[in-house]
Design a protein around this motif. Structure first.
Motif, PDB file in Angstrom:
ATOM      1  N   GLU A  39      31.635  80.747 -10.682  1.00 55.42           N
ATOM      2  CA  GLU A  39      32.788  81.614 -10.945  1.00 55.42           C
ATOM      3  C   GLU A  39      32.724  82.226 -12.340  1.00 55.42           C
ATOM      4  O   GLU A  39      33.084  83.393 -12.536  1.00 55.42           O
ATOM      5  N   GLU A  40      32.272  81.458 -13.329  1.00 51.49           N
ATOM      6  CA  GLU A  40      32.229  81.932 -14.702  1.00 51.49           C
ATOM      7  C   GLU A  40      30.863  82.503 -15.081  1.00 51.49           C
ATOM      8  O   GLU A  40      30.688  82.976 -16.210  1.00 51.49           O
ATOM      9  N   ASN A  41      29.915  82.441 -14.139  1.00 53.65           N
ATOM     10  CA  ASN A  41      28.561  82.946 -14.375  1.00 53.65           C
ATOM     11  C   ASN A  41      27.978  82.364 -15.664  1.00 53.65           C
ATOM     12  O   ASN A  41      27.442  83.081 -16.511  1.00 53.65           O
ATOM     13  N   LYS A  42      28.051  81.049 -15.786  1.00 59.61           N
ATOM     14  CA  LYS A  42      27.516  80.355 -16.956  1.00 59.61           C
ATOM     15  C   LYS A  42      26.313  79.502 -16.573  1.00 59.61           C
ATOM     16  O   LYS A  42      26.258  78.965 -15.454  1.00 59.61           O
ATOM     17  N   PRO A  43      25.364  79.352 -17.486  1.00 54.98           N
ATOM     18  CA  PRO A  43      24.283  78.400 -17.219  1.00 54.98           C
ATOM     19  C   PRO A  43      24.825  76.980 -17.205  1.00 54.98           C
ATOM     20  O   PRO A  43      25.833  76.670 -17.865  1.00 54.98           O
ATOM     21  N   ILE A  44      24.137  76.122 -16.479  1.00 53.70           N
ATOM     22  CA  ILE A  44      24.517  74.705 -16.388  1.00 53.70           C
ATOM     23  C   ILE A  44      23.577  73.900 -17.278  1.00 53.70           C
ATOM     24  O   ILE A  44      22.364  74.093 -17.231  1.00 53.70           O
ATOM     25  N   LEU A  45      24.146  73.045 -18.094  1.00 54.89           N
ATOM     26  CA  LEU A  45      23.334  72.061 -18.815  1.00 54.89           C
ATOM     27  C   LEU A  45      23.486  70.725 -18.098  1.00 54.89           C
ATOM     28  O   LEU A  45      24.597  70.187 -18.013  1.00 54.89           O
ATOM     29  N   VAL A  46      22.394  70.212 -17.585  1.00 53.84           N
ATOM     30  CA  VAL A  46      22.386  68.886 -16.967  1.00 53.84           C
ATOM     31  C   VAL A  46      21.695  67.923 -17.925  1.00 53.84           C
ATOM     32  O   VAL A  46      20.559  68.153 -18.331  1.00 53.84           O
ATOM     33  N   LEU A 113      20.034  75.013 -16.074  1.00 50.12           N
ATOM     34  CA  LEU A 113      19.976  75.559 -14.720  1.00 50.12           C
ATOM     35  C   LEU A 113      20.721  76.884 -14.655  1.00 50.12           C
ATOM     36  O   LEU A 113      21.666  77.133 -15.416  1.00 50.12           O
ATOM     37  N   THR A 114      20.309  77.727 -13.714  1.00 54.89           N
ATOM     38  CA  THR A 114      21.103  78.906 -13.385  1.00 54.89           C
ATOM     39  C   THR A 114      22.383  78.445 -12.685  1.00 54.89           C
ATOM     40  O   THR A 114      22.484  77.282 -12.260  1.00 54.89           O
ATOM     41  N   PRO A 115      23.362  79.326 -12.510  1.00 61.04           N
ATOM     42  CA  PRO A 115      24.596  78.909 -11.823  1.00 61.04           C
ATOM     43  C   PRO A 115      24.373  78.408 -10.399  1.00 61.04           C
ATOM     44  O   PRO A 115      25.240  77.711  -9.858  1.00 61.04           O
ATOM     45  N   ASP A 116      23.231  78.731  -9.794  1.00 62.21           N
ATOM     46  CA  ASP A 116      22.944  78.196  -8.454  1.00 62.21           C
ATOM     47  C   ASP A 116      22.000  76.991  -8.515  1.00 62.21           C
ATOM     48  O   ASP A 116      21.300  76.686  -7.551  1.00 62.21           O
ATOM     49  N   THR A 117      21.984  76.301  -9.650  1.00 65.44           N
ATOM     50  CA  THR A 117      21.358  74.980  -9.884  1.00 65.44           C
ATOM     51  C   THR A 117      19.830  74.999  -9.913  1.00 65.44           C
ATOM     52  O   THR A 117      19.205  73.955  -9.776  1.00 65.44           O
ATOM     53  N   LYS A 118      19.223  76.162 -10.129  1.00 68.62           N
ATOM     54  CA  LYS A 118      17.763  76.223 -10.234  1.00 68.62           C
ATOM     55  C   LYS A 118      17.347  76.095 -11.702  1.00 68.62           C
ATOM     56  O   LYS A 118      17.895  76.784 -12.565  1.00 68.62           O
ATOM     57  N   PRO A 119      16.380  75.233 -12.013  1.00 65.88           N
ATOM     58  CA  PRO A 119      16.017  74.978 -13.410  1.00 65.88           C
ATOM     59  C   PRO A 119      15.205  76.117 -14.015  1.00 65.88           C
ATOM     60  O   PRO A 119      14.378  76.737 -13.336  1.00 65.88           O
ATOM     61  N   PHE A 120      15.431  76.391 -15.324  1.00 64.55           N
ATOM     62  CA  PHE A 120      14.616  77.403 -15.999  1.00 64.55           C
ATOM     63  C   PHE A 120      14.120  76.965 -17.371  1.00 64.55           C
ATOM     64  O   PHE A 120      13.219  77.563 -17.937  1.00 64.55           O
ATOM     65  N   TYR A 121      14.688  75.897 -17.945  1.00 64.55           N
ATOM     66  CA  TYR A 121      14.208  75.412 -19.238  1.00 64.55           C
ATOM     67  C   TYR A 121      14.691  73.978 -19.421  1.00 64.55           C
ATOM     68  O   TYR A 121      15.696  73.574 -18.836  1.00 64.55           O
TER      69      TYR A 121
END
Length: 697
Positions: A39-46, A113-121
């Motif tokens: 909804e907020e178009n934010k990256p996810i930090l896991v 992760l991208t907002p759809d939970t795919k890792p990028f860094y």
């Protein structure tokens, strides 16, 4: 009252609760956080770790408790904390991604992760300021923020590439199979490759940090048993002996730490995990059966005492882990100064210090102040220390025994490490197997009863309403998260061992029905006979939908892979229930790895043990007769590693192993192997003569 409270306050995981009062607005993995990111178009930090993780605590103190850093994280990211022990499926996926990006991994694991939970860094530990050739945590955050804002197309492309890599990695080592059997030469190759990395001076395998590698030791014990190769036995026992004498073993309280930071097993990473101790009890039980060395029986007893004292829930479940730190310092609970020992032991201090390598300057530092501390370890034989101090070995043992009791009681007054008190199904199943094997080796009835009590708890507390479905963790009378392949595989294995020590067929029936459930719900899509499918199993059930990839775990690491244990289970169950299709599936799994098992036995240790059994053949043993319990204890104490075993008061046509085998006045032992059955014998000694006789004799 805490200044800050975040969403983790509602969790039960000790690790997540440790972070519940960070200024970081942490979420647990779930719909709320994942929806918010979209909804907020934010990256996810896991950020992934576990309660006993030392560097996880360090990064929390340095960065996650810092309000300025937390403000950056809260403004620009959806922050999710994961306990790797609660969600090993997510840990596997994102660890693989970070390893692909950086070439290394570990905990804490921090992945974007991208907002759809795919890792990028991602990466592991990040310091608060640039150090160790690592960017600081704030530099990393700011770099990700800028990239996500200014180069979003590159971020999305990287995420897609990594996700595709994770999918492709699932096919590693898999080849088409046929009806052939594994090449027996692979066993010798595996032995040769294990010995190439063996430490011939200090035991173990490879260089520091050194992990126990229980499966490699087990393989060597069994290799010696089959081939009489002395070098195999020497390396296996050297590895066990050096660990038992080292600081990785708690010389006062029993139990093993997770790994050693040096080649001599002196300085461990002090956390104690349930699974390590379960696997080491199991391999020590085999070593005791094979050698009858009294010290192995002592260590089994000391470690079982530790587990029952520190890890046993009143409901008979086993807790997960003890932290490495106490009072914020790693190892503080376990170490001693010479002055402390002298004040506690008086005239006995000199001998005690000589035995445990305690000196004024110390052999290890906690890193706090200028203190000179010692990790207790044994460096010299009893006879040497006794002679150097002008006493007999009996006198030495009395001094050491008395001193250990005094120091243990004094240590119990210290502030102890944090207990991770969640209960994990798979780890409990490994410990259940250890109880069964310890009972078989030692005959100590309390271990058999503990295995029964624990299994009854597991089958009750972890069961979902639907038959054969289980949860992964349990705490505060609540089970949660669908069970993973490891949980089911280790549970089936434990049920098979429990049947052997109790002669209770209900455990065997349960193992069969759970296996059928796994075959249906964890199988790889596609026909196993075609190149588009395989006989392996996914880590997650087909019913689980919150992961981007269904992974297949093949490597045997700190615990055996669920696939290797399922291959073992299918092999044994195929004999016990005459299910040839299960035997073929087990063979297909072993053959599907090609030569990887023999080339890299340290990474496929449990697979190597199964390969060894398939090559050597499985001893099918039935004990039938109304008074079988005494002979059953004899058989269980004998070293017969490649076997299936059932005992019953009379023949039973329901089970192939017991069918057509009548009792003959007294308990009779029937041995079948390679589709041929021998005439019955009446003692374990006679059975061992049959087993050890050349098969063409």
């Amino acid at each position: 009252m805490a200044k800050h409270t975040n969403h983790l306050i509602h969790e039960t995981s000790p690790y997540l609760l440790q972070h519940a009062h960070n200024p970081v607005l942490w979420y647990a993995w779930g719909n709320e956080a994942l929806t918010k990111a979209k909804e907020e178009n934010k990256p996810i930090l896991v950020s992934i770790g576990y309660a006993a993780c030392h560097w996880c605590h360090v990064m929390e103190r340095e960065s996650f408790e810092d309000e300025t850093t937390a403000r950056i994280m809260n403004d620009h990211f959806i922050n999710i904390k994961i306990d790797r022990e609660e969600r090993p499926d997510l840990d596997h996926i994102y660890m693989d991604a970070v390893q692909a990006m950086t070439g290394s991994g570990g905990w804490p694991l921090n992945v974007f992760l991208t907002p759809d939970t795919k890792p990028f860094y991602g990466g592991t530990y990040f310091p608060p300021r640039r150090a160790f050739n690592r960017a600081s945590w704030t530099e990393t955050l700011e770099g990700v923020i800028a990239a996500f804002r200014d180069r979003r197309h590159e971020i999305d492309a990287q995420a897609e590439n990594l996700t595709r890599h994770l999918l492709e990695a699932n096919s590693f080592g898999i080849k088409e199979t046929g009806d052939e059997l594994p090449d027996p030469a692979m066993i010798g190759d595996a032995f040769t490759n294990i010995l190439k990395v063996a430490d011939k001076e200090w035991g173990g395998f490879g260089k520091a940090p050194k992990f126990p590698q229980s499966f490699s030791i087990q393989f060597l014990l069994r290799y010696h048993h089959i081939t009489k190769n002395k070098e195999a036995l020497e390396q296996a026992l050297l590895s066990l002996d050096k660990m038992i004498e080292g600081g990785i073993y708690d010389q006062l309280g029993g139990g093993f730490a997770r790994y050693s930071t040096d080649t001599e097993w002196l300085a461990p990473h002090f956390e104690k995990m349930l699974y390590d101790n379960a696997l080491l009890i199991s391999v020590l039980s085999e070593a005791y059966q094979l050698t009858a060395r009294h010290r192995y029986k002592e260590v089994i007893g000391e470690t079982m005492d530790f587990i029952q004292r520190e890890f046993l829930h009143p409901s008979k479940g086993f807790y997960a882990a003890l932290d490495a730190d106490s009072e914020g310092v790693e190892g503080k609970f376990y170490v001693w100064s010479l002055e402390e020992i002298e004040s506690l032991l008086g005239n006995d201090a000199t001998v005690f210090a000589a035995w445990y390598d305690v000196t004024k300057q110390g052999n290890w530092s906690t890193g706090v102040g200028d203190e000179h501390t010692n990790i207790l370890r044994v460096k010299k034989p009893e006879e040497t220390v006794a002679a150097e101090n002008g006493i007999t070995t009996d006198e030495l043992r009395k001094i050491i025994g008395k001193g250990r009791e005094i120091l243990f009681n004094e240590r119990s007054k210290r502030i102890g490490p944090l207990l991770d008190d969640k209960i994990i199904l798979g780890w409990n199943a490994l410990m259940n197997t250890a109880c069964s094997k310890a009972f078989g080796a030692t005959g100590k009835e309390e271990y058999r009863q503990l295995a029964i009590d624990n299994m009854q708890f597991l089958l009750s507390a972890f069961a979902e309403k639907k038959e054969h479905e289980f949860y992964h963790t349990w705490k505060n009378d609540t089970a949660k998260y669908p069970a993973f392949l490891d949980d089911y595989a280790f549970l089936i294995q434990a049920l098979l061992h429990l049947q052997e020590i109790t002669a209770g067929t209900k455990w065997l029936e349960k193992a069969e029905s759970i296996t059928a459930f796994v075959l249906e719900n964890f199988k790889e899509t596609g026909d196993p006979s075609t190149v588009n499918g395989s006989s392996f199993f996914y880590y997650t059930s087909s019913k689980q939908t919150d992961v981007i990839v269904r992974k297949k775990e093949m490597y045997d690491g700190a615990v055996p892979s669920g696939n290797s244990v399922m291959a073992y289970n299918l092999w044994h169950l195929s004999i016990l229930f005459d299910r040839n299709e299960w035997k073929q599936r087990s063979l297909d799994m072993v053959l599907g790895l090609g030569g990887a098992v023999s080339r890299y036995p340290s990474s496929f240790g449990n697979w190597a043990c199964l390969l060894q059994e398939i090559s050597a053949g499985t001893n099918e043993i039935a004990l039938v007769g109304s008074e079988f319990s005494a002979v059953q204890s004899e058989l269980l104490s004998a070293y017969i590693p490649h076997r299936v075993f059932m005992a019953a008061g009379k023949e039973d046509p329901v089970y192939p192993l017991l069918a057509g085998k009548p009792a003959a006045g007294r308990a009779a032992i029937y041995l079948c192997r390679n589709y041929t059955c021998q005439n019955p014998v009446f003692s374990a000694k006679e059975l061992m003569l049959l087993i050890n006789r050349p098969q063409n004799g």
